[in-house]
Design a protein around this motif. Structure first.
Motif, PDB file in Angstrom:
ATOM      1  N   THR A 238      51.339 157.447  44.039  1.00  0.00           N
ATOM      2  CA  THR A 238      50.920 158.893  44.150  1.00  0.00           C
ATOM      3  C   THR A 238      51.958 159.728  44.631  1.00  0.00           C
ATOM      4  OG1 THR A 238      50.378 158.478  46.576  1.00  0.00           O
ATOM      5  CG2 THR A 238      48.339 158.392  44.821  1.00  0.00           C
ATOM      6  N   ALA A 239      52.238 160.917  43.854  1.00  0.00           N
ATOM      7  CA  ALA A 239      53.249 161.682  44.213  1.00  0.00           C
ATOM      8  C   ALA A 239      52.851 163.241  43.675  1.00  0.00           C
ATOM      9  CB  ALA A 239      54.381 161.266  42.929  1.00  0.00           C
ATOM     10  N   THR A 240      53.640 164.133  44.388  1.00  0.00           N
ATOM     11  CA  THR A 240      53.581 165.598  44.259  1.00  0.00           C
ATOM     12  C   THR A 240      54.650 166.208  43.547  1.00  0.00           C
ATOM     13  OG1 THR A 240      52.310 165.532  46.399  1.00  0.00           O
ATOM     14  CG2 THR A 240      53.451 167.700  45.455  1.00  0.00           C
ATOM     15  N   ALA A 241      54.232 167.020  42.514  1.00  0.00           N
ATOM     16  CA  ALA A 241      55.327 167.708  41.664  1.00  0.00           C
ATOM     17  C   ALA A 241      55.413 169.116  42.297  1.00  0.00           C
ATOM     18  CB  ALA A 241      54.994 167.584  40.023  1.00  0.00           C
ATOM     19  N   GLY A 242      56.568 169.603  42.162  1.00  0.00           N
ATOM     20  CA  GLY A 242      56.786 170.991  42.869  1.00  0.00           C
ATOM     21  C   GLY A 242      58.156 171.638  42.319  1.00  0.00           C
ATOM     22  N   HIS A 243      58.301 172.976  42.435  1.00  0.00           N
ATOM     23  CA  HIS A 243      59.252 173.712  41.957  1.00  0.00           C
ATOM     24  C   HIS A 243      60.295 173.562  43.006  1.00  0.00           C
ATOM     25  CE1 HIS A 243      57.565 175.566  38.464  1.00  0.00           C
ATOM     26  NE2 HIS A 243      56.469 175.777  39.206  1.00  0.00           N
ATOM     27  N   ALA A 244      61.649 173.544  42.862  1.00  0.00           N
ATOM     28  CA  ALA A 244      62.738 173.335  43.600  1.00  0.00           C
ATOM     29  C   ALA A 244      63.635 174.434  43.485  1.00  0.00           C
ATOM     30  CB  ALA A 244      63.270 172.024  43.748  1.00  0.00           C
ATOM     31  N   THR A 245      64.510 174.920  44.644  1.00  0.00           N
ATOM     32  CA  THR A 245      65.509 175.760  44.566  1.00  0.00           C
ATOM     33  C   THR A 245      66.852 174.911  44.915  1.00  0.00           C
ATOM     34  OG1 THR A 245      64.366 177.596  45.625  1.00  0.00           O
ATOM     35  CG2 THR A 245      66.597 177.629  45.705  1.00  0.00           C
ATOM     36  N   THR A 246      67.708 174.931  43.730  1.00  0.00           N
ATOM     37  CA  THR A 246      68.999 174.348  44.013  1.00  0.00           C
ATOM     38  C   THR A 246      69.875 174.682  44.973  1.00  0.00           C
ATOM     39  OG1 THR A 246      69.321 174.475  41.551  1.00  0.00           O
ATOM     40  CG2 THR A 246      70.994 173.746  42.559  1.00  0.00           C
ATOM     41  N   VAL A 247      70.392 173.800  45.921  1.00  0.00           N
ATOM     42  CA  VAL A 247      71.225 174.000  46.892  1.00  0.00           C
ATOM     43  C   VAL A 247      72.627 173.027  46.566  1.00  0.00           C
ATOM     44  CG1 VAL A 247      69.642 174.629  48.566  1.00  0.00           C
ATOM     45  CG2 VAL A 247      70.125 172.235  48.279  1.00  0.00           C
ATOM     46  N   LEU A 248      73.645 173.526  47.250  1.00  0.00           N
ATOM     47  CA  LEU A 248      74.885 172.585  47.213  1.00  0.00           C
ATOM     48  C   LEU A 248      74.904 171.647  48.452  1.00  0.00           C
ATOM     49  CD1 LEU A 248      77.442 175.316  45.638  1.00  0.00           C
ATOM     50  CD2 LEU A 248      76.363 173.591  44.600  1.00  0.00           C
ATOM     51  N   VAL A 249      75.269 170.546  48.158  1.00  0.00           N
ATOM     52  CA  VAL A 249      75.542 169.620  49.179  1.00  0.00           C
ATOM     53  C   VAL A 249      76.770 168.556  49.246  1.00  0.00           C
ATOM     54  CG1 VAL A 249      72.974 169.408  49.817  1.00  0.00           C
ATOM     55  CG2 VAL A 249      74.194 167.933  48.084  1.00  0.00           C
ATOM     56  N   ASP A 250      77.305 168.368  49.984  1.00  0.00           N
ATOM     57  CA  ASP A 250      78.698 167.386  49.821  1.00  0.00           C
ATOM     58  C   ASP A 250      78.467 166.052  49.478  1.00  0.00           C
ATOM     59  OD1 ASP A 250      77.369 166.526  52.119  1.00  0.00           O
ATOM     60  OD2 ASP A 250      79.202 166.534  53.363  1.00  0.00           O
ATOM     61  N   GLN A 251      77.239 165.448  49.343  1.00  0.00           N
ATOM     62  CA  GLN A 251      76.957 164.093  48.733  1.00  0.00           C
ATOM     63  C   GLN A 251      75.554 164.098  47.990  1.00  0.00           C
ATOM     64  OE1 GLN A 251      76.940 162.149  52.756  1.00  0.00           O
ATOM     65  NE2 GLN A 251      78.783 160.896  52.098  1.00  0.00           N
ATOM     66  N   ASP A 252      75.743 163.242  47.042  1.00  0.00           N
ATOM     67  CA  ASP A 252      74.579 162.937  46.365  1.00  0.00           C
ATOM     68  C   ASP A 252      73.631 161.777  47.212  1.00  0.00           C
ATOM     69  OD1 ASP A 252      75.244 160.448  45.903  1.00  0.00           O
ATOM     70  OD2 ASP A 252      76.011 161.055  43.787  1.00  0.00           O
ATOM     71  N   CYS A 253      72.503 161.769  46.525  1.00  0.00           N
ATOM     72  CA  CYS A 253      71.514 160.792  47.301  1.00  0.00           C
ATOM     73  C   CYS A 253      71.786 159.220  47.179  1.00  0.00           C
ATOM     74  CB  CYS A 253      69.798 160.869  46.773  1.00  0.00           C
ATOM     75  SG  CYS A 253      69.119 162.696  46.921  1.00  0.00           S
TER      76      CYS A 253
END
Length: 262
Positions: A238-253
């Motif tokens: 089960t999962a939820t889909a949504g819109h996202a705002t792009t942000v800059l981070v210093d590391q990926d997941c």
């Protein structure tokens, strides 16, 4: 054709509870749990987890030779000694109307159960609308011990189709199980052979079934095809889909799994 294992007395018999010269007692036949399976493409019957997968293809040293019918029981006993399983004589399938031995079908191996498959997704339990969600399956070819027509046997299951229902009205049947972004050495949200893109926000239930082909063998003989396929359902996601705002981070997941947006 039977296999004679070098250095093993063909007259020895392994029974449950017996002590062997070189190891512990022979194990008893495993217990069976609950579940459901689909035989072929239409029929569902109660299923179980079986005694678990175990591939003994590398055990011992074998020499393939011609063996007469009178020697078959001794060959089976020697093979069962090496496998450390209780040995029961093999009885072939009943003859058909033409007097020929019928093939072994998927219904005949109903007591054997493949290792349960599990579904995975990235990101875990959420999706970004318009970006790729990566799906994958944890499954592989494996061997299960059991009894076939009253005799000790092994069945080898091979996953051949991974059937996805993404919960948004779309489905896919894929030959590949897929894997994580990290193992594919690509960035998060990059498309993969098993990814899917959701177009609308909302809550979704994703279901997966895995279709297996099967082979069987007795007394360490060569693998023989089983007629038909076996399809088993994995636990749903089960999962939820949504819109996202792009942000800059210093590391990926991959580098920081607990970071923003991971």
């Amino acid at each position: 054709m039977p296999v004679v294992l070098i250095g093993v007395p063909t007259s020895s018999t392994c029974q449950a509870g017996d002590e062997l010269d070189d190891g512990p007692a022979c194990p008893a036949v495993g217990a069976i749990g609950d579940g459901y399976v689909e035989l072929g493409i239409t029929t569902e019957v109660p299923a179980s987890n079986g005694s678990g997968p175990r591939d003994n293809s590398a055990d011992g040293v074998g020499l393939e030779v011609g063996v007469g019918v009178d020697a078959l029981d001794n060959v089976e006993e020697a093979w069962c000694d090496i496998q450390r399983i209780e040995c029961v004589p093999w009885t072939p399938p009943a003859d058909n109307a033409e007097g020929e031995t019928g093939p072994v079908t998927i219904s005949d191996i109903a007591t054997f159960r493949p290792q349960p498959a599990t579904a995975g997704m990235q990101p875990n339990q959420w999706m970004i609308v318009g970006l790729a969600t990566n799906f994958y399956v944890n499954t592989s070819t494996h061997v299960v011990d059991g009894t076939l027509f009253g005799g000790t046997a092994q069945v080898r299951f091979t996953p051949v189709a991974h059937n996805w229902n993404y919960g948004d009205g779309t489905t896919a049947s894929l030959g590949t199980a897929g894997t994580t972004w990290a193992k594919q050495k690509i960035a998060e949200f990059d498309p993969t052979p098993t990814s899917h893109i959701y177009q609308e926000p909302g809550n979704y239930t994703i279901t997966l079934t895995v279709t297996y082909t099967a082979e069987y063998r007795v007394a360490g003989s060569s693998w023989q095809n089983v007629v038909g396929t076996l399809t088993i359902a994995a636990p749903p996601l089960t999962a939820t889909a949504g819109h996202a705002t792009t942000v800059l981070v210093d590391q990926d997941c991959n580098s920081n799994p607990t970071g923003i947006g991971c």
